[in-house]
Design a protein around this motif. Structure first.
Motif, mmCIF file in Angstrom:
data_model
loop_
_atom_site.group_PDB
_atom_site.id
_atom_site.type_symbol
_atom_site.label_atom_id
_atom_site.label_comp_id
_atom_site.label_asym_id
_atom_site.label_seq_id
_atom_site.Cartn_x
_atom_site.Cartn_y
_atom_site.Cartn_z
ATOM 1 N N GLY A 86 0.787 -1.233 0.000
ATOM 2 C CA GLY A 86 0.000 0.000 0.000
ATOM 3 C C GLY A 86 0.810 1.269 0.000
ATOM 4 N N VAL A 87 0.093 2.356 0.141
ATOM 5 C CA VAL A 87 0.667 3.695 0.002
ATOM 6 C C VAL A 87 1.654 4.026 1.116
ATOM 7 C CG1 VAL A 87 0.097 6.152 -0.020
ATOM 8 C CG2 VAL A 87 -1.348 4.545 -1.252
ATOM 9 N N ASN A 88 1.367 3.569 2.344
ATOM 10 C CA ASN A 88 2.200 3.942 3.495
ATOM 11 C C ASN A 88 3.653 3.528 3.318
ATOM 12 O OD1 ASN A 88 -0.004 5.070 4.772
ATOM 13 N ND2 ASN A 88 -0.475 3.230 5.959
ATOM 14 N N VAL A 89 3.867 2.375 2.683
ATOM 15 C CA VAL A 89 5.234 1.898 2.440
ATOM 16 C C VAL A 89 5.997 2.888 1.565
ATOM 17 C CG1 VAL A 89 6.625 0.057 1.415
ATOM 18 C CG2 VAL A 89 4.565 -0.507 2.666
ATOM 19 N N VAL A 90 5.341 3.376 0.517
ATOM 20 C CA VAL A 90 6.001 4.284 -0.433
ATOM 21 C C VAL A 90 6.240 5.649 0.223
ATOM 22 C CG1 VAL A 90 5.920 5.272 -2.739
ATOM 23 C CG2 VAL A 90 4.835 3.082 -2.300
ATOM 24 N N ILE A 91 5.269 6.136 0.976
ATOM 25 C CA ILE A 91 5.439 7.426 1.656
ATOM 26 C C ILE A 91 6.617 7.351 2.623
ATOM 27 C CG2 ILE A 91 4.399 9.027 3.310
ATOM 28 C CD1 ILE A 91 1.710 8.505 2.015
ATOM 29 N N LEU A 92 6.731 6.255 3.361
ATOM 30 C CA LEU A 92 7.850 6.096 4.293
ATOM 31 C C LEU A 92 9.177 6.005 3.548
ATOM 32 C CD1 LEU A 92 8.894 5.800 7.149
ATOM 33 C CD2 LEU A 92 8.367 3.353 7.050
ATOM 34 N N THR A 159 8.504 7.076 -6.272
ATOM 35 C CA THR A 159 7.076 6.755 -6.195
ATOM 36 C C THR A 159 6.633 5.863 -7.353
ATOM 37 O OG1 THR A 159 6.653 8.859 -5.067
ATOM 38 C CG2 THR A 159 4.761 7.771 -6.052
ATOM 39 N N ALA A 160 7.297 6.004 -8.504
ATOM 40 C CA ALA A 160 6.957 5.157 -9.655
ATOM 41 C C ALA A 160 7.176 3.679 -9.339
ATOM 42 C CB ALA A 160 7.791 5.573 -10.869
ATOM 43 N N LEU A 170 1.621 6.594 -11.406
ATOM 44 C CA LEU A 170 1.939 6.400 -12.824
ATOM 45 C C LEU A 170 2.752 5.135 -13.072
ATOM 46 C CD1 LEU A 170 2.718 10.131 -13.668
ATOM 47 C CD2 LEU A 170 0.760 8.807 -14.474
ATOM 48 N N GLY A 171 3.441 4.666 -12.046
ATOM 49 C CA GLY A 171 4.182 3.416 -12.184
ATOM 50 C C GLY A 171 3.254 2.246 -12.484
ATOM 51 N N ASP A 172 2.007 2.332 -12.033
ATOM 52 C CA ASP A 172 1.025 1.282 -12.299
ATOM 53 C C ASP A 172 0.753 1.166 -13.802
ATOM 54 O OD1 ASP A 172 -0.937 -0.644 -11.160
ATOM 55 O OD2 ASP A 172 -2.380 0.677 -12.139
ATOM 56 N N ILE A 173 0.712 2.324 -14.478
ATOM 57 C CA ILE A 173 0.494 2.324 -15.931
ATOM 58 C C ILE A 173 1.704 1.730 -16.639
ATOM 59 C CG2 ILE A 173 0.059 3.794 -17.948
ATOM 60 C CD1 ILE A 173 -1.314 5.766 -16.061
ATOM 61 N N THR A 194 5.322 11.127 -15.908
ATOM 62 C CA THR A 194 6.243 11.086 -14.770
ATOM 63 C C THR A 194 7.414 12.032 -15.001
ATOM 64 O OG1 THR A 194 5.675 8.759 -14.365
ATOM 65 C CG2 THR A 194 7.676 9.595 -13.333
ATOM 66 N N ALA A 195 7.987 11.965 -16.206
ATOM 67 C CA ALA A 195 9.098 12.859 -16.546
ATOM 68 C C ALA A 195 8.647 14.310 -16.554
ATOM 69 C CB ALA A 195 9.671 12.473 -17.908
ATOM 70 N N LEU A 196 7.451 14.548 -17.103
ATOM 71 C CA LEU A 196 6.911 15.911 -17.158
ATOM 72 C C LEU A 196 6.682 16.463 -15.752
ATOM 73 C CD1 LEU A 196 5.911 18.089 -19.164
ATOM 74 C CD2 LEU A 196 3.617 17.109 -18.931
#
Length: 217
Positions: A86-92, A159-160, A170-173, A194-196
């Motif tokens: 989930g999101v918490n892992v990436v935020i940390l 985050t990607a 955006l990494g999901d795409i 992502t680059a933009l």
């Protein structure tokens, strides 16, 4: 002809999935912002503290450096064992990687403040807190902002990778594109925004950094 076909598929993907791409773009940006914001709330006070107790500076900056040496995918995998998906892992993860540039730039900015200005503040009867808020932080804020700027650009890239642990963005795409039979256009639909995002964020924060620089006033 093959490149033309890829770009046609790319624009078609945006036409049919524009709302989804925008939602993942927003999610990606917010995850990055939250991680860097939490790092700023922790890192700036630490940077101020070690600028006053500079014997601790090498140790704390060294610890932050060690965190930076861990590959981001490995860091996410380690944290996932304790926090799950989930999101918490990436935020940390973003939080941990953002500490070094923020702490280091805060420390550098505070140490570069003109000692004569501090002496003038003391002569005027200012307390240590007053000198911090009225002299030191205003003179070092552009350097601190440069650290936040670097942290946020790096955070967007980290985050990607978070899509591997179900955080979305955006990494999901991009992952969907790598799993598709002919997914080049789908990969571009995730990679280009992502680059933009990184380029525009760096540009906007660069403007803020220059505006905050007291030498430009």
């Amino acid at each position: 002809m093959e490149n033309m076909n890829t770009f046609q598929q790319f624009f078609y993907y945006f036409q049919t999935n524009g709302a989804y791409v925008f939602s993942q773009f927003t999610r990606h940006f917010l995850i990055s912002i939250y991680g860097v914001l939490f790092a700023a709330l922790v890192g700036i006070p630490i940077g101020i503290f070690i600028s006053k107790h500079f014997k601790l500076a090498n140790w704390i900056i060294r610890i932050a450096n060690i965190i930076q040496t861990i590959p981001s995918l490995a860091m996410i995998s380690i944290l996932m064992l304790g926090l799950g998906l989930g999101v918490n892992v990436v935020i940390l993860t973003v939080f941990l990687y953002s500490l070094l540039p923020i702490i280091k730039n805060t420390y550098t900015g505070m140490r570069q403040v003109d000692r004569n200005a501090l002496d003038v503040g003391k002569g005027m009867g200012m307390t240590a807190w007053q000198r911090l808020y009225m002299i030191e932080l205003p003179l070092s804020v552009s350097v601190i902002m440069a650290g936040i700027r670097n942290a946020l650009v790096v955070a967007i890239g980290i985050t990607a990778i978070g899509a591997f642990v179900g955080a979305g963005g955006l990494g999901d795409i991009i992952i969907r594109g790598t799993n598709a039979t002919d997914g080049t256009s789908i990969i571009l639909a995730g990679a280009l925004p992502t680059a933009l995002m990184a380029i525009i964020t760096d540009w906007l924060l660069g403007i803020v950094e220059r505006r905050l620089d007291p030498t430009n006033r």
